[in-house]
Write an enzyme that holds these catalytic residues in place. Structure first.
Site, mmCIF file in Angstrom:
data_model
loop_
_atom_site.group_PDB
_atom_site.id
_atom_site.type_symbol
_atom_site.label_atom_id
_atom_site.label_comp_id
_atom_site.label_asym_id
_atom_site.label_seq_id
_atom_site.Cartn_x
_atom_site.Cartn_y
_atom_site.Cartn_z
ATOM 1 C CG ASP A 178 8.182 -10.764 13.726
ATOM 2 O OD1 ASP A 178 7.192 -11.379 13.558
ATOM 3 O OD2 ASP A 178 9.283 -11.086 13.946
ATOM 4 C CG ASP A 183 7.882 -13.016 18.204
ATOM 5 O OD1 ASP A 183 8.072 -12.881 16.871
ATOM 6 O OD2 ASP A 183 8.523 -12.259 19.051
ATOM 7 C CB SER A 193 -0.884 -0.005 1.336
ATOM 8 O OG SER A 193 -1.765 -1.095 1.272
#
Length: 807
Positions: free
Chosen positions: A349, A352, A277
């Site tokens: 991130d 996990d 985007s």
């Protein structure tokens, strides 16, 4: 004859339902489906043909007026927020009920209820990821901490249910008839579930693949091929930003041991590489009229019905307009009388994985430090159309659900891996958008974002007062270097997330000296940012093209911003093709087609316009060369991720004789040149065959952009071969199945000028003229006028409906 084409394609769809090689479930009863009074014939209408002057629904405190413009965009005028969102729910359900329910059933892992056992494994994985669990926690969070938002969420649900209660069998969306089921009641839980579904669509992780590569390659080569900061880092927040806070200190514990197994499980689906985007805002000092201009174009799957539904929502206190998510309250990307905002995925991130050590086969407790913690068990009953239910037991640890275990994807390995994800922690993203819809300034924008957890987003902002801003918002753990990059040992408390980065420390900028803010899914910051930041999927081309253009441009107009959203310059090709031609040297197959292709490549201007042949040839040559370079990695026998296009080009240019290019299992020594030559030969073969079979290899014909129905087997409800340019890694990131799902440009002058478009239409009914009527404009880079309407504006109205309270 008016509906001949619709009848024709619907009959084809019914045939697919019976005879498709991949069945979508038991065929529907043909009698009800073909019934002229209740079957699919009743879906052959456009909404203006069945418009009602007045609709009564329960619970309204006052009268609500809805004005539809010529594109079926509703403008809702209510006297209070409860009425506003109640009618938003009703109106959205009128046009998108099946889509709303289908997407939330997908998020809940309930597709098997609709289509049968073909969806069982998909539903199992969705349940195991804990999306429904996350939505339950979100609902509990609202009940405990934000009853005001909960009241509005429930009002929306009541509006949806008012429509469901009134709908007849004849009025049911055609997908219900084909799949032979009826809608169930909506709830606030489903609205929250939809937002969790968006998190799942946009988040990725490569812990599995990086763990494997660490073992196979060693850390030195891994870091060389996958550097955490690219050489040409042009981050979201300007690189010269001075961080004016004292960060929370964290250091990597000594003697940590990461799990050292080679992991052979299938990784979770990841967002498609190369799509993404864009958003940006330019200050008045760079614009022709002296007012800020904001632009946003999120790139997602190109689907019908469209992901977005356009609306204006109005009370005496605010008017807001833009793109809504069917099923969620408010406007997600849009503007009001004072500000505009937009979003891109922050690709950070936030998910996990932990290897769990259970005490015994019962999995009733698991090791954590020197003690054992009790597990929790969640029984998931997956109902299957035409069969008995499937019962799945998911173990929950304090990290989160054990997604992979002996009962799932464990054929080749004894595994127990738990997922740690902020989606499972209770949050209130809905409040962010309710507040943003009414925001008047930068302080209001920041206050709204303080409620936002996931998925991490880059929120761009501009205001009539002249401010422009960007903030990267999500709930991010404070991590030591490389924490979460690889699989972690769940029995070691030092691997645990300890605390979260304060909202005030999330990267942000206000009115930077350069006169613009922007994001295109690239790295959020430069190395001076004091917290560890990592993700595998950062973009390396769109961001540099965007920032370079914004630096160059002056006297910017709205039309300039529209053109930039539709920019087809192929920066990856501009950087890679000269390197590849140089490595090819004088080599050229003795073939007239090869000579023709090379001449077309050399004369190409690097724009991926739909009529160009250069992007087709480059795309094929690059794809073949890239596959040749990294082909040997397929022999590792475990899931891995391959180096990025950017890093591969860098190696081709700077280290063409590197041992990286030499295949260890061959007698000869391969160099970059060998792979480029082989890639060229394979490209020539592919293109000659294409010309024989298909003819013209212009980019649009080769790329074949498709706007696909949410049920892929309903191909007759899709739009194929859309003639448009762009592609992965290009600002106009329109590939074959992904692209700009919404484009918006807003100039924030005394009278706001706004424009928007998306690839679809307002209606979810394939029989309606409003189902796909925006697609040709979208494909050509055109826009609809999106200016705000006042209650007394009657120009270009399609019809007006008044909502009143039902006794």
């Amino acid at each position: 004859m008016k509906y001949f084409s619709f009848i024709f394609v619907l009959l084809i769809t019914l045939a697919l339902g019976y005879f498709a090689s991949v069945p979508i479930g038991p065929a529907p009863p043909m009698g009800p489906l073909m019934d002229p009074n209740h079957g699919f014939w009743q879906n052959m209408y456009s909404e203006d043909e069945i418009a009602e002057d007045e609709i009564a629904i329960p619970g309204l405190q006052g009268t609500v007026s809805v004005t539809y413009d010529e594109n079926l965009i509703p403008h809702i005028f209510a006297q209070n927020e409860e009425d506003l969102y109640r009618v938003q729910g009703y109106v959205t359900a009128q046009h998108r009920l099946w889509q709303m329910e289908f997407q939330t059933m997908a998020a809940a892992g309930r597709i098997s209820e609709i289509v049968g056992p073909v969806a069982l494994e998909l539903d199992r994985m969705t349940r195991r990821k804990g999306l429904a669990y996350g939505a339950e926690l979100g609902l509990a969070y609202l009940k405990e901490k934000d009853p005001e938002t909960l009241k509005l969420v429930e009002a929306y649900a009541e509006g949806v249910n008012a429509y469901i209660d009134q709908i007849s069998s004849a009025q049911l969306p055609v997908e219900y008839k084909i799949l032979n089921y009826r809608p169930e009641k909506w709830s606030g839980y489903k609205s929250l579930l939809l937002l969790k579904y968006m998190s799942d669509m946009l988040v990725g992780d490569r812990d599995l693949e990086y763990s494997n590569l660490r073992k196979i390659l060693g850390e030195e080569l891994l870091n060389k091929l996958f550097p955490e900061f690219p050489v040409d880092n042009d981050p979201v927040i300007e690189a010269d930003k001075v961080w004016d806070f004292e960060p929370i200190q964290v250091s990597k514990p000594d003697s940590l041991n990461f799990p050292n197994d080679e992991l052979v499980i299938d990784p979770l689906p990841q967002p498609e590489e190369g799509t993404g985007s864009n958003n940006w805002a330019v200050s008045g000092k760079k614009t022709k009229n002296g007012y800020p201009i904001l632009a946003n174009d999120p790139h997602l799957s190109l689907n019908l019905p469209s992901l977005w539904y356009s609306m204006q929502l109005s009370t005496p206190g605010h008017l807001v307009k833009g793109a809504t998510l069917p099923g969620a309250l408010g406007v997600i990307s849009g503007f009001n009388e004072n500000i505009a905002w937009g979003v891109t995925n922050a690709t950070k991130d936030a998910r996990d994985w932990y290897k769990i050590t259970f005490k015994d086969e019962t999995r009733g407790s698991y090791k954590y430090g020197e003690s054992w913690r009790d597990s929790e068990f969640r029984i998931e009953e997956i109902q299957i159309k035409g069969q008995e239910s499937y019962i799945d037991t998911v173990v929950y640890t304090h990290y989160g659900p054990v997604v992979y275990d002996k009962t799932f994807k464990s054929e080749r390995q004894d595994i127990n891996f738990a997922l740690k994800w902020t989606v499972h922690e209770g949050s209130n993203e809905q409040k962010t958008f309710l507040m943003m819809n009414k925001a008047k300034n930068h302080a209001d924008y920041n206050a709204a974002l303080d409620n936002y957890t996931a998925p991490a987003q880059n929120f761009v902002f501009a205001s009539k007062s002249g401010d422009i801003a960007m903030r990267i918002q999500g709930k991010f753990a404070v991590k030591w270097k490389e924490q979460g990059k690889f699989f972690m040992d769940g029995s070691d408390p030092r691997m645990e997330w300890k605390e979260y980065i304060p909202n005030a420390h999330n990267p942000s900028t206000l009115n930077p000296e350069r006169g613009f803010v922007s994001s295109a899914n690239q790295h959020p910051v430069d190395p001076s940012y004091p917290y560890y930041v990592f993700d595998n999927s950062y973009e390396h081309y769109r961001n540099r093209r965007l920032n370079n253009r914004l630096r160059e441009m002056e006297n910017i107009t709205v039309d300039d911003m529209k053109a930039l959203q539709f920019d087809d310059y192929y920066l990856h090709a501009a950087e890679a093709l000269p390197v590849m031609i140089n490595l090819l040297g004088s080599y050229l197959p003795n073939d007239e087609s090869a000579k023709k292709y090379m001449q077309e490549l050399k004369s190409w201007d690097f724009y991926a316009d739909p009529n160009q042949k250069g992007p087709t040839l480059f795309s094929s040559w690059w794809s073949k060369t890239y596959s040749e370079i990294w082909k040997e990695w397929a022999e590792f026998g475990v899931p891995v991720v391959r180096p990025s296009n950017y890093q591969t080009v860098k190696l081709l240019k700077e280290e063409p004789a590197s041992q990286i290019f030499d295949w260890g299992n061959s007698a000869s020594v391969e160099t970059a040149s060998d792979h480029v030559k082989k890639g060229f030969e394979l490209m020539v073969e592919e293109m000659k065959k294409w010309e024989e079979d298909e003819g013209d290899y212009a980019w649009a014909n080769f790329k074949r952009t498709k706007i696909q129905h949410l049920v892929p087997q309903f191909n007759s409800f899709s739009v194929e071969n859309v003639y448009t340019g762009g592609g992965s890694g290009i600002l106009n990131a329109t590939g074959s199945r992904h692209g700009a799902s919404w484009r918006m440009v807003v100039e924030l002058g005394p009278e706001i000028q706004a424009f928007g478009i998306y690839p679809g239409g307002q209606s979810g009914n394939p029989g309606s003229k409003f189902y796909a009527n925006f697609i040709s404009k979208w494909a050509n880079g055109e826009y609809l006028n999106f200016n705000l309407r006042k209650p007394d504006d009657s120009d270009a109205s399609l019809f007006i409906t008044t909502f009143v309270s039902k006794p």
